[in-house]
Structure formats: C-alpha cells, structure tokens
Design an enzyme around this catalytic site. Structure first.
Site, PDB file in Angstrom:
ATOM      1  N   VAL A  82      10.910  -4.149   2.278  1.00 26.51           N
ATOM      2  CA  VAL A  82      10.862  -4.331   3.739  1.00 26.51           C
ATOM      3  C   VAL A  82      11.248  -3.014   4.410  1.00 26.51           C
ATOM      4  O   VAL A  82      12.170  -2.330   3.963  1.00 26.51           O
ATOM      5  CB  VAL A  82      11.839  -5.461   4.148  1.00 26.51           C
ATOM      6  CG1 VAL A  82      11.919  -5.602   5.659  1.00 26.51           C
ATOM      7  CG2 VAL A  82      11.393  -6.773   3.517  1.00 26.51           C
TER       8      VAL A  82
ATOM      9  N   GLY B 170       9.842  -0.268   4.288  1.00 25.41           N
ATOM     10  CA  GLY B 170       9.805   0.748   3.232  1.00 25.41           C
ATOM     11  C   GLY B 170       8.607   1.670   3.297  1.00 25.41           C
ATOM     12  O   GLY B 170       8.462   2.548   2.462  1.00 25.41           O
TER      13      GLY B 170
ATOM     14  N   LYS C 158       0.840  -1.212   0.000  1.00 22.49           N
ATOM     15  CA  LYS C 158       0.000   0.000   0.000  1.00 22.49           C
ATOM     16  C   LYS C 158       0.865   1.248   0.000  1.00 22.49           C
ATOM     17  O   LYS C 158       2.044   1.207   0.391  1.00 22.49           O
ATOM     18  CB  LYS C 158      -0.956   0.031   1.202  1.00 22.49           C
ATOM     19  CG  LYS C 158      -0.291   0.092   2.585  1.00 22.49           C
ATOM     20  CD  LYS C 158       0.058   1.482   3.064  1.00 22.49           C
ATOM     21  CE  LYS C 158       0.866   1.465   4.357  1.00 22.49           C
ATOM     22  NZ  LYS C 158       1.632   2.671   4.617  1.00 22.49           N
TER      23      LYS C 158
ATOM     24  N   SER D  71       2.671  -6.234   7.262  1.00 25.74           N
ATOM     25  CA  SER D  71       1.220  -6.307   7.452  1.00 25.74           C
ATOM     26  C   SER D  71       0.577  -7.081   6.311  1.00 25.74           C
ATOM     27  O   SER D  71      -0.387  -7.823   6.513  1.00 25.74           O
ATOM     28  CB  SER D  71       0.619  -4.904   7.501  1.00 25.74           C
ATOM     29  OG  SER D  71       1.210  -4.155   8.530  1.00 25.74           O
TER      30      SER D  71
ATOM     31  N   ALA E 136       3.904  -1.316   4.075  1.00 23.78           N
ATOM     32  CA  ALA E 136       3.175  -2.295   4.890  1.00 23.78           C
ATOM     33  C   ALA E 136       3.439  -3.738   4.463  1.00 23.78           C
ATOM     34  O   ALA E 136       2.526  -4.575   4.490  1.00 23.78           O
ATOM     35  CB  ALA E 136       1.672  -1.997   4.895  1.00 23.78           C
TER      36      ALA E 136
ATOM     37  N   ASP F  54      -2.228  -1.588   9.972  1.00 21.43           N
ATOM     38  CA  ASP F  54      -2.452  -1.608   8.521  1.00 21.43           C
ATOM     39  C   ASP F  54      -3.021  -2.938   8.029  1.00 21.43           C
ATOM     40  O   ASP F  54      -3.386  -3.052   6.852  1.00 21.43           O
ATOM     41  CB  ASP F  54      -1.124  -1.380   7.775  1.00 21.43           C
ATOM     42  CG  ASP F  54      -0.555   0.003   8.017  1.00 21.43           C
ATOM     43  OD1 ASP F  54      -1.310   0.909   8.411  1.00 21.43           O
ATOM     44  OD2 ASP F  54       0.663   0.176   7.804  1.00 21.43           O
TER      45      ASP F  54
HETATM   46  O1  C5P Z   1       0.212  -1.086  14.334  1.00 22.05           O
HETATM   47  P1  C5P Z   1       1.641  -1.379  14.032  1.00 22.05           P
HETATM   48  O2  C5P Z   1       2.164  -2.534  14.846  1.00 22.05           O
HETATM   49  O3  C5P Z   1       1.938  -1.517  12.581  1.00 22.05           O
HETATM   50  O4  C5P Z   1       2.445  -0.093  14.515  1.00 22.05           O
HETATM   51  C1  C5P Z   1       3.839  -0.091  14.660  1.00 22.05           C
HETATM   52  C2  C5P Z   1       4.256   1.122  15.461  1.00 22.05           C
HETATM   53  O5  C5P Z   1       4.014   2.327  14.719  1.00 22.05           O
HETATM   54  C3  C5P Z   1       3.507   1.336  16.766  1.00 22.05           C
HETATM   55  O6  C5P Z   1       4.087   0.622  17.815  1.00 22.05           O
HETATM   56  C4  C5P Z   1       3.624   2.838  16.964  1.00 22.05           C
HETATM   57  O7  C5P Z   1       4.908   3.166  17.474  1.00 22.05           O
HETATM   58  C5  C5P Z   1       3.578   3.375  15.556  1.00 22.05           C
HETATM   59  N1  C5P Z   1       2.206   3.788  15.151  1.00 22.05           N
HETATM   60  C6  C5P Z   1       1.661   4.940  15.711  1.00 22.05           C
HETATM   61  N2  C5P Z   1       0.413   5.335  15.335  1.00 22.05           N
HETATM   62  C7  C5P Z   1      -0.282   4.633  14.412  1.00 22.05           C
HETATM   63  C8  C5P Z   1       0.259   3.470  13.829  1.00 22.05           C
HETATM   64  C9  C5P Z   1       1.533   3.066  14.221  1.00 22.05           C
HETATM   65  O8  C5P Z   1       2.296   5.611  16.546  1.00 22.05           O
HETATM   66  N3  C5P Z   1      -1.492   5.075  14.050  1.00 22.05           N
END
Ligand code: C5P
Length: 317
Positions: free
Chosen positions: A103, A105, A17, A111, A108, A144
């Site tokens: 990766v 990058g 994405k 994800s 996502a 994501d």
């Molecule tokens: O949700 P995900 O595990 O992909 O998020 C990785 C990190 O990115 C989170 O631990 C956080 O530090 C940051 N993040 C954030 N706000 C979001 C999404 C991600 O601060 N809306």
C-alpha cells in the site's frame, strides 16, 4: 431450516505494476502531469471478490489490511459504485479484498483493486462489456486503472491512462524491496518533483527508444541500463535512505535498480530465478530494513479466477 447455499462470489485476480520508464512532463492545468511511461505488470496479486448484497460494503484481508480504507474512500468500492451508476444497475455488492500488493508503495495497489472490482462486478451483473468498453470507466477512477485491466507491458501517455502495446518477448525477473514503515502518497511525490524542478522549463515527455528496443529482445542487461523514473529524485528527497537500498542491490549484482512509480518500493532487475534468490538473500543479510518479494513480469491484467481462499486478518467497513 433452509439448505440453500450462500450465493457464490465472483473473484478477480489483479497484479501490481512497476514503471520500467516514467518520463514526467509539465504539470497540466488540471493538476495532473503529462507522462510517457512503460508500465509492466508483475506477479504480486490482490484478489477482489464480490457478492450480491443489500448494502455496499468492503472488507480487507491480508498483511496490509490496516493501511487500506474500509469505507467509501476505498477505490474498489468506488469502482463498483461507479460501474453500477454508469450502467444503471441497481444491485449492490459486498466486496472482499485479499491485499498482497504493498500500500502507498508505487505499485498501484489501490488502482489494482479498482480494476479487480470492475472485472468482478461486470461478471456478477452479466453486463457483457468488453475490456475496451471498461477502459473509459477505469480511467475515470485513476490514471493507472486502465493499465491494471490491460496488464502485460504497455506504453502509457496523457496522465498514464492512454495505452498502446509494447512489443516485449519473454520474462523479466524482479526482486522488490518494500519499505517496512513508510509509504509515499502519489500527489506528494509529484509535488516534490515540481519543487525540485523549480522554474525550469520541462519538455513534453517522450519514451526512449533505448528501453523499447531492449524490451523487443528482452535483453536483461540492456533493460537494466534503460530503467528510468523521473519521480525517483523526488522519492529520494522525501526518503533519503532509499539511496542506500538502491546501492545495496546494485552492489549485490542487480542488472538495474529503480524506484517503482512514486515509490518507495524499489525494483531490482536480475537475469534468472536463481539470481533473484541470490539477490533477495543478499539484501536480507545486508539489511536495509524492509520486506523482500520476488516477482516475474509481464503477467496478465485483472481476470476472473474460479476459486480463491482469502487470508486473515480482516477489516470490515
Ligand atoms: O490518477 P490518480 O488518482 O492515481 O492520481 C493521484 C494523484 O497523483 C493526482 O491527484 C496527482 O496529484 C498525481 N498525478 C499527477 N500526474 C499523473 C498521475 C498522477 O500529477 N500523470
């Protein structure tokens, strides 16, 4: 000697994405940031194949295989185990990932593999879950992941996991510049965004009407002007050379340029497949060191495919 064939695996194809808009609001108590984003799935794909197995395992193939954990930290493996746990399935799977999404990058890729593992295991185990039923399981795995199940173009709110459809007709043509050497970890980029903002009060994030109306008619020039990413300054602060990459694409005639998500991948919007070829040739000649890919969006989210031959080399865990 037994002539029984090895049981066939189930393969899911899942896109990467880019964020056409990423408005970052205040940091929440749980450490996440409230966002208003427009996700857009593009045709750069990972393939996630699952086989019934005695033990949990994951194997990664493709150009970025060395950068992906092939152990319990792998997001596809975590997704398969989580799905087994919440649906009380006792079976285990061996997962094989053909990794073409960059990766670290900002596209996502991790994800995407989680979403692919959910769709493939759901089919292998015959769970009969709908997409809507998979979404809460996906959001537990990452902000994501629900979008990578959904695909297309969609609004994300909350930490990105709450989705709403966006009316977007037609295709957008992208040239993606992928850093040859440096990835960026998402938490680091959000932390840099907070550092740059200092003690400034940050408003609740709202999507811009300008992008949504440009998408309704798929007016490429209007979409190009409306591209926005509040994490871009943070990514540029961490990798200053990205500024030259953005400028190179704009000088070569791109209708818009934006760092994808937390970066460092840069997405350039152009008006046609021919313009995408011209821009990719121009960027390669002008020389910001990196890999250049062309992709079209929007494309569907994670879905099953009937046959797939993975590339090499691989890593096993
Ligand atoms: O949700 P995900 O595990 O992909 O998020 C990785 C990190 O990115 C989170 O631990 C956080 O530090 C940051 N993040 C954030 N706000 C979001 C999404 C991600 O601060 N809306």
């Amino acid at each position: 000697m037994s002539l029984a064939a090895e049981p066939r695996g189930v393969t899911a194809r899942v896109p990467g994405k880019i964020n056409l808009e990423l408005v970052v609001g205040p940091r929440r108590e749980d450490g996440y940031h409230e966002v208003a984003t427009v996700f857009h799935a593009v045709g750069v794909y990972d393939h996630v194949t699952v086989h019934a197995s005695e033990e949990w395992s994951v194997q990664v193939h493709g150009p970025y295989a060395d950068l992906v954990p092939a152990d319990g930290a792998n997001l596809a493996l975590r997704a398969a185990r989580h799905l087994a746990k919440v649906t009380r399935v006792r079976d285990r799977v061996a997962i094989s990932i053909d990794k073409q999404i960059p990766v670290a990058g900002g596209m996502a890729g991790g994800s995407a593999d989680a979403a692919g593992a959910l769709v493939a295991c759901e089919a292998l185990w015959g769970l009969g879950l709908t997409r809507e039923e998979l979404i809460p399981i996906a959001s537990h795995l990452g902000s994501d992941v629900p979008f990578l199940l959904h695909g297309g173009t969609a609004m994300g709110s909350g930490r990105g996991e709450r989705l709403a459809p966006v009316l977007a007709r037609g295709e957008l043509h992208w040239v993606l510049w992928v850093s040859a050497d440096e990835g960026l970890a998402t938490p680091l980029v959000y932390a840099e965004c907070d550092r740059l903002r200092g003690s400034r009060t940050v408003a609740h994030p709202e999507p811009s009407g300008r992008l949504l109306s440009a998408l309704r008619t798929m007016d490429t020039e209007a979409v190009g002007v409306a591209l926005r990413n509040d994490l871009q300054d943070a990514a540029l602060s961490l990798i200053p050379d990205l500024r030259d990459v953005l400028q190179a694409g704009l000088d070569l005639g791109a209708d818009g340029a934006v760092v994808s998500g937390s970066g460092p991948t840069v997405a350039f919007l152009v008006g046609s497949p021919a313009a995408a070829i011209d821009l990719s040739v121009g960027l390669a000649a002008r020389g910001p060191q990196g890999e250049i890919k062309r992709a079209v969006g929007p494309v569907p989210g994670a879905h099953l495919v009937s046959s797939f031959t993975p590339s090499d080399p691989s890593r096993t865990g």
